[in-house]
Design an enzyme around this catalytic site. Structure first.
Site, PDB file in Angstrom:
ATOM      1  N   GLU A 135       0.918  -0.979  -0.087  1.00 23.23           N
ATOM      2  CA  GLU A 135      -0.097   0.070   0.099  1.00 23.23           C
ATOM      3  C   GLU A 135       1.028   1.429   0.000  1.00 23.23           C
ATOM      4  O   GLU A 135       1.136   1.677  -1.014  1.00 23.23           O
ATOM      5  CB  GLU A 135      -1.147  -0.092   1.100  1.00 23.23           C
ATOM      6  CG  GLU A 135      -1.969   1.133   1.175  1.00 23.23           C
ATOM      7  CD  GLU A 135      -3.469   0.487   1.724  1.00 23.23           C
ATOM      8  OE1 GLU A 135      -3.369  -0.431   2.392  1.00 23.23           O
ATOM      9  OE2 GLU A 135      -4.268   1.291   1.670  1.00 23.23           O
ATOM     10  N   GLU A 174      -2.431   0.813  13.162  1.00 23.60           N
ATOM     11  CA  GLU A 174      -3.480   1.373  12.589  1.00 23.60           C
ATOM     12  C   GLU A 174      -4.730   0.899  13.078  1.00 23.60           C
ATOM     13  O   GLU A 174      -5.705   1.721  13.165  1.00 23.60           O
ATOM     14  CB  GLU A 174      -3.511   0.163  11.257  1.00 23.60           C
ATOM     15  CG  GLU A 174      -4.712   0.455  10.330  1.00 23.60           C
ATOM     16  CD  GLU A 174      -4.327  -0.492   8.991  1.00 23.60           C
ATOM     17  OE1 GLU A 174      -3.451  -1.491   8.988  1.00 23.60           O
ATOM     18  OE2 GLU A 174      -4.982  -0.149   7.948  1.00 23.60           O
TER      19      GLU A 174
HETATM   20  C1  RAM Z   1      -6.470   1.835   4.284  1.00 21.11           C
HETATM   21  C2  RAM Z   1      -5.399   2.936   4.535  1.00 21.11           C
HETATM   22  C3  RAM Z   1      -5.567   4.286   5.182  1.00 21.11           C
HETATM   23  C4  RAM Z   1      -7.015   4.457   5.137  1.00 21.11           C
HETATM   24  C5  RAM Z   1      -7.546   3.989   4.330  1.00 21.11           C
HETATM   25  C6  RAM Z   1      -9.408   4.248   4.326  1.00 21.11           C
HETATM   26  O1  RAM Z   1      -6.317   1.009   3.417  1.00 21.11           O
HETATM   27  O2  RAM Z   1      -4.179   2.221   5.328  1.00 21.11           O
HETATM   28  O3  RAM Z   1      -4.959   4.429   6.478  1.00 21.11           O
HETATM   29  O4  RAM Z   1      -6.976   5.907   4.998  1.00 21.11           O
HETATM   30  O5  RAM Z   1      -7.868   2.731   4.202  1.00 21.11           O
END
Ligand code: RAM
Length: 934
Positions: A529, A796
Site C-alpha cells: 500500500e 493502524e
Molecule cells: C487503508 C489505509 C488508510 C485509510 C484507508 C481508508 O487501506 O491504510 O490508512 O485511510 O484505508
C-alpha cells in the site's frame, strides 16, 4: 519625557550611514539570523520559486525585542550586495519576519542571487546587516532541457504473480511486466582539454551543475563518485503532470580531460506496481540529465542525455521494487563501470524519447529523502520452530528503512533477508504485508563478509530474518544495522514528562512520523500500500508540525493534491494515484484535506501564499461538496469513522460525518477567503455554513440534542469540534459526549476521524481531566494498550497486536500508521499549553493543562520567530514553571488551575492581571499553588 524625534529624518540618516559604513560599530544592533527562503530552505541550490519568500529571526541574544521595520536587499553577486542591483525593499514598516516576497524581476533558471536583511527595533534603531545568504535556481522550464529521456530498449520481463482474488478469496494468477534496473553511462571530454592554438592559458572549470531526474528512481555518479546521499530521487509526484528534478553541485567531481557521467535507474514508484494492482500497465523507467560546466572564460559546455549513452541491464542489482525488495548478485558487478577506465563491452545503445510537453519538469520543492539515523540490532531472537540456518535480528524499533548488512557469505550461495514488523506468537510473521514480498537477496561472488545496503527499495520493519549465510560462523549483532530513511528534515520533537508510558507514546508517535514521511505522507511503510491517503494526512499534518520541520514536505505534497483534483472538484482518496479504481474517488473526511491542511498549517506558520496556492482547489472542493448535498445534507461517500474500535468502519452514520465535514470545510474556506480578501466568497461560505449547521442539527439529533442513531463519541465530537451547535444544544452535546465516554469506562471509542478531536474538545469544555483519564487508560481501546503490548510506533488499529495473541487479523494490520498519533499535538498544545493566538505565533497563548498524574512536563516548539520553551513541575501543590518566548512575539498566560501566582517574582492580583497579557519576549518564571490538580 522622551524627546520626539522626526523619524523620517532619522531613518534617512541611518540608511545613508549604514550604506556607507556597514560595519560601523555605532550600529550595534545584532543582525538578524536564521535566513531562510520558501518553506525553510537555507542557501538552496536548485530552488523552485521565481519570487522567493524571505524569512529570518532576531537572535535570542540580541539586546532588542521586537522588529519594527525591515529592509531586504537582493543582488547578483555577494560583492554587489550593497548595490542591491536586483531588488531593494527599502525600509518597510512591518513587524513581519517571515514570508516576505521578493518583488524584483522574477528570477530565472540557474540564476544565483544573494540577499541580506536588516531590521529596525522597537526604538527604531537599525541592526547590522545579516550575513548574505544565497539562492540558486534550478531549471524552471521544460525548454531548459536540451536532452531527451533515455533508456534501455527492452520492453520488460513478463512475470506471473499469485494473488488472492478480493471477491472469491481464491488464489488467481496474473501477469505483469517488471523492468530490471538500468546502468547508464557516457564519457565526455571537457572543453578546456582541446589543444589551444594560441598560447593563452587554458580555462579552468569554474562550476559544474548536474540537473537530473528520472521516471523511476535514480542514483547518479560523476567519475565513480556518487553525486549526493539522497535516496529514492526524484520522489513521487503525479508523474503524468509533473516530475521533480534535482540539482547537484558537482564542481569538485568533474576533472579537466575525460570524464564519465553515469546513473542507475530502477522502478521506484513510477514503474513499480502499487497496491495489489499487478495488472496495471506499467511504463519503463528512463533518465533525463543535463550536466552544465562553466569555465573561467564564461563559456559553458553541456552534456545531456542523448544517444551517446550506453546502457546495460547486466549489473549487480538484478531486480528492485518498493514492495518486493531488491535482488543483488555480486557476480554481475562491473568494477569501475562508472569511471573512465571501464570499457562498456556488450552494452547497448540507449533509445531516446522526447520530453512530453504536458509533463512539467520542475525543481524539487522539498528535501529529498536520506538516511537520517542508523540504529544497531539489539537482539538475536529465538523464534518458535526455528529453521536451521535461519537467524532473526531484532532492531528494537519498528522503522522505515533498509538494512546495512555485514554478513559472512559463501561464494554463489544466495542469502535471503526478510522483514517483519513483529513476531506472531514467537514466529516470524509477514502475512500483514499482504502481497509485498519485502525480501532482499544477495549472492556473493566469493566467500567472506559481504557489505550490502539495498539501494532501490525500502521496508517497514523491526525484525530481519537472515538465511543463506556461512553456517560455520556464529551470528553476531554487528551483522545488521538499520538505516532509517525519511525526507531530509530535522526532527525536533522533545516532549518529555514524568510519566514513562506517556513519554513512550510521544516517542512512538515520532517514529510513526519518521516511518511515513518518505517523500510523500503515507498510511504505512510496509505492506502493498504505502500510499498518500488524504484522510490520514489531514489528521496528522498539523500534529507533525509540532515535531519536525515538515512545512516544505506538506506544501510540496499539497501541490500534488492540487494536481490530482478531479475535474468535478473531488479530491482523491490518495495522492499521487495512478488514476485507477477507488484511489481517485473522493471521500468525506479524506478529500477535505484540500481545506484542512491549508488552514491548519497557515495558523501555525502565517504564510498566506500557502492559502493562495490552494485557493482554487478549495473552491473546487466546496463546489464538489455542494454537488453531493441536498437540502444541505451531504451524501458524500466515505470510510465513516475508519477503524473505530469494536466496529470495522465505525457506527457513526456516514452522512452525519459527511455533513459535518462539509461544514468544517465551509468554515475553514470562509476564514481562508477572509484572510485572502475574497469577501464575497467569505460571505457565501459563511451563509451556507449556517444552513448546513441547521440542517445537520435537525437531521441527525433529537430535541435533546441526542444523536438519533447509535450514540458514539464521534457523533458528539464532530459538532463540538466543528462548532456546529449553539447554546443549549452545545451544552447538551457536551453532556452526551461525557456520558458516552463514561459509559465505556473512560475508554476512547473513536476511529481515524474522531480520535484527533477528543483532546481539543474535552479541553475546550473544561474537561482536560477526562482527557487525561482516556489518555492514561491501560486497556483496549487506548493508546497505552499498544505500549503495554510492546508497540514502538502507533498502530493502524487499536488492537492490531497483542503480546499474547500476536496480530489480531491477517490483512489491514499495519503496526506503523500515524493517524492515532495525532493526539501528540495535545502534548504540546494542551499539556505544555503552547498555542498560536494569531496565525504564525506572533501572539502566543500559554495555557498548560496540569494533571495529578504528571509531576513534570517539558518541551518546545519552533515558530517562525524562534523557539518557545515550556517546562513545568509540580511538587505537592507547588507549581514551578518556566516559559521562554522568542523575540518579536508576545505572550498571554492562561493559567486556570492555579492561585497565588507570581511571575518573575511579581505577585499577580486582581489589579494587575494585565501582567498576564501581551507580555514581551523573554524568560518567565512562574510560581503558584495548584488548586485543581485535574
Ligand atoms: C487503508 C489505509 C488508510 C485509510 C484507508 C481508508 O487501506 O491504510 O490508512 O485511510 O484505508
Amino acid at each position: 519625557m522622551k524627546a520626539r524625534i522626526n523619524t523620517s529624518v532619522l531613518l534617512s540618516l541611518i540608511v545613508l550611514s549604514a550604506c556607507t559604513f556597514t560595519n560601523n560599530t555605532e550600529f550595534e544592533g545584532q543582525a538578524p539570523i536564521a535566513l531562510k527562503v520558501g518553506e525553510g530552505f537555507v542557501n538552496p541550490i536548485g530552488y523552485y520559486e521565481q519570487k522567493p519568500r524571505f524569512s529570518w529571526q532576531i537572535a535570542p541574544s540580541a539586546k532588542y525585542q521586537f522588529q519594527h521595520a525591515y529592509q531586504i536587499q537582493v543582488a547578483t553577486s555577494a560583492d554587489n550586495i550593497a548595490k542591491a542591483d536586483l531588488w531593494d525593499s527599502q525600509k518597510q514598516l512591518s513587524t513581519s519576519n517571515a514570508w516576505i516576497q521578493y518583488q524584483g524581476t522574477p528570477l530565472s533558471s540557474r540564476q544565483k542571487v544573494y540577499w541580506r536583511v536588516r531590521i529596525w527595533d522597537e526604538q527604531d534603531k537599525v541592526s547590522q546587516w545579516s550575513e548574505p545568504a544565497f539562492i540558486e535556481l534550478g531549471l524552471l522550464s521544460n525548454d531548459d532541457w536540451q536532452g531527451q529521456w533515455i533508456r534501455h530498449p527492452e520492453t520488460g520481463e513478463t512475470v506471473t504473480f499469485d494473488i488472492i482474488d478480493n471477491k472469491t478469496k481464491n488464489t488467481k494468477t496474473v501477469t505483469n511486466k517488471v523492468y530490471r534496473p538500468q546502468y547508464l553511462r557516457r564519457s565526455f571530454t571537457t572543453q578546456n582539454n582541446t589543444v589551444l592554438e594560441t598560447a593563452e592559458v587554458k580555462p579552468s572549470i569554474k562550476q559544474a551543475r548536474l540537473y537530473i531526474t528520472s521516471k523511476g528512481i535514480f542514483n547518479a555518479y560523476v567519475n565513480g563518485q556518487k553525486v549526493s546521499e539522497d535516496v529514492m530521487t526524484p520522489g513521487w509526484t503525479p508523474y503524468k503532470q509533473r516530475i521533480e528534478t534535482l540539482t547537484y553541485d558537482v564542481t569538485s567531481l568533474v576533472h579537466s580531460g575525460e570524464n564519465v557521467l553515469a546513473a542507475t535507474v530502477a522502478e521506484g514508484w513510477h514503474t513499480g506496481r502499487y497496491l495489489k494492482l499487478r495488472a496495471l500497465k506499467v511504463k519503463p523507467s528512463a533518465l533525463l540529465a543535463q550536466l552544465e560546466i562553466t569555465y573561467s572564460n564564461d563559456t559553458t559546455q553541456i552534456i545531456t542525455t542523448d544517444n551517446n549513452w550506453q546502457v546495460t541491464l547486466n549489473g549487480p542489482i538484478r531486480h528492485a521494487g518498493n514492495y518486493d525488495g531488491e535482488t543483488y548478485d555480486a557476480n554481475y558487478e562491473m568494477p569501475g563501470w562508472n569511471t573512465v577506465n571501464f570499457i562498456p563491452d556488450n552494452w547497448n545503445s540507449v533509445i531516446t524519447e522526447a520530453l512530453e510537453p504536458d509533463v512539467e519538469l520542475a525543481p524539487k520543492r522539498h528535501q529529498a529523502a536520506a538516511v537520517r539515523l542508523t540504529i544497531p540490532a539489539v537482539d538475536i531472537v529465538k523464534v518458535a520452530n526455528p529453521k536451521p540456518g535461519v537467524v532473526v535480528f531484532d532492531m528494537g524499533q519498528n522503522m522505515l528503512g533498509v538494512p546495512e548488512l555485514s554478513v559472512p557469505g559463501i561464494a554463489n550461495q544466495k542469502m535471503t533477508f526478510r522483514f517483519a514488523e513483529a513476531l506472531h506468537k514467537n514466529t516470524f510473521y509477514t502475512k500483514n504485508l499482504r502481497t509485498a514480498k519485502a525480501t532482499d537477496y544477495y549472492t556473493p561472488a566469493k566467500s567472506g563478509q559481504i557489505h550490502y545496503v539495498p539501494t532501490f527499495t525500502f521496508h517497514g520493519y523491526r525484525y530481519v530474518e537472515v538465511s543463506g549465510f556461512d553456517q560455520s560462523k556464529t551470528p553476531n549483532l554487528s551483522w545488521v544495522k538499520g538505516r532509517v530513511l525519511h525526507s531530509n528534515f530535522n526532527v525536533h520533537a522533545n516532549f518529555k514528562s514524568s510519566h514513562k508510558k506517556l513519554n513512550k507514546l510521544a516517542e512512538n508517535v515520532v517514529w510513526g512520523l519518521r516511518g511515513n514521511f518518505l517523500d510523500i505522507p503515507t498510511d504505512c511503510p510496509q505492506r502493498d500500500e504505502r500510499l498518500g491517503w488524504t484522510g490520514d494526512a489531514q489528521v496528522f499534518a498539523a500534529p507533525s508540525m509540532y515535531m519536525a520541520d515538515v512545512y516544505g514536505f506538506w506544501a510540496a505534497w499539497m501541490q500534488s493534491v492540487r494536481e490530482s483534483q478531479n475535474p468535478d472538484g473531488g479530491v482523491p482518496n490518495f495522492v499521487p494515484n495512478k488514476g485507477h479504481g477507488f484511489g481517485k474517488l473522493a471521500s468525506a473526511g479524506w478529500g477535505d484535506v484540500a481545506v484542512i491542511i491549508p488552514w491548519e498549517l497557515y495558523l501555525l506558520n502565517g504564510d498566506k501564499q500557502f492559502l493562495q496556492d490552494n485557493y482554487a482547489m478549495i473552491k473546487g472542493w466546496l463546489d464538489f461538496h455542494k454537488s453531493k448535498s441536498e437540502q444541505y445534507i451531504s451524501s458524500l461517500r466515505g470510510f465513516k469513522d475508519w477503524l473505530q474500535p469494536y466496529a470495522k468502519q465505525g457506527q457513526t452514520p456516514q452522512y452525519l460525518i459527511s455533513t459535518a465535514y462539509y461544514a468544517r470545510s465551509l468554515d475553514y474556506a470562509a476564514k481562508i477567503a477572509k484572510v485572502l480578501g475574497y469577501e464575497n466568497d467569505a460571505t457565501t461560505y459563511a451563509d451556507t455554513l449556517n444552513k448546513v449547521k441547521h440542517a445537520f442539527r435537525q437531521k441527525f439529533y433529537d430535541e435533546k440534542t441526542k444523536v438519533k442513531s447509535a450514540s458514539t463519541q464521534t457523533s458528539y465530537l464532530l459538532p463540538l469540534a466543528f462548532e456546529l451547535f449553539e447554546g443549549q444544544d452545545r451544552l447538551n452535546a457536551q453532556q452526551h459526549l461525557v456520558e458516552t465516554i463514561e459509559a465505556s469506562d473512560k475508554h476512547l471509542g473513536t476511529g481515524f476521524l474522531g480520535t484527533p478531536l477528543l483532546a481539543p474538545v474535552l479541553q475546550n469544555i473544561g474537561r482536560s481531566d477526562l482527557m487525561f483519564d482516556v489518555l492514561f487508560k491501560e486497556t483496549y481501546p487506548s493508546w497505552f494498550y499498544s505500549i503495554n503490548n510492546g508497540a514502538t510506533t502507533t498502530w493502524e488499529r487499536w488492537n492490531s497486536y497483542s503480546l499474547e495473541a500476536g496480530f489480531s487479523e491477517e490483512s489491514m494490520n499495519s503496526l506503523n500508521h500515524y493517524a492515532y498519533g495525532a493526539v501528540a499535538k495535545w502534548f504540546y498544545e494542551g499539556i505544555l499549553g503552547i498555542n498560536a493566538a494569531s496565525a504564525g505565533f506572533k501572539d502566543i497563548t500559554i495555557a498548560p493543562q496540569f494533571n495529578q498524574r504528571l509531576g513534570h512536563a517539558a518541551g518546545s516548539y519552533h515558530t517562525p520567530q524562534g523557539e518557545i520553551k515550556v517546562s513545568w513541575k509540580i511538587d505537592q501543590d507547588q507549581l514551578d514553571m518556566q516559559v521562554t518566548i522568542p523575540k518579536n512575539s508576545r505572550v498571554n498566560f492562561e493559567l486556570s488551575q492555579v492561585s497565588g501566582l507570581t511571575i518573575n517574582g511579581v505577585a499577580i492580583t486582581s489589579s494587575n492581571q494585565n501582567l498576564l497579557l501581551q507580555r514581551p519576549p523573554g524568560v518567565y518564571k512562574i510560581r503558584s499553588t495548584l488548586i485543581n490538580k485535574g
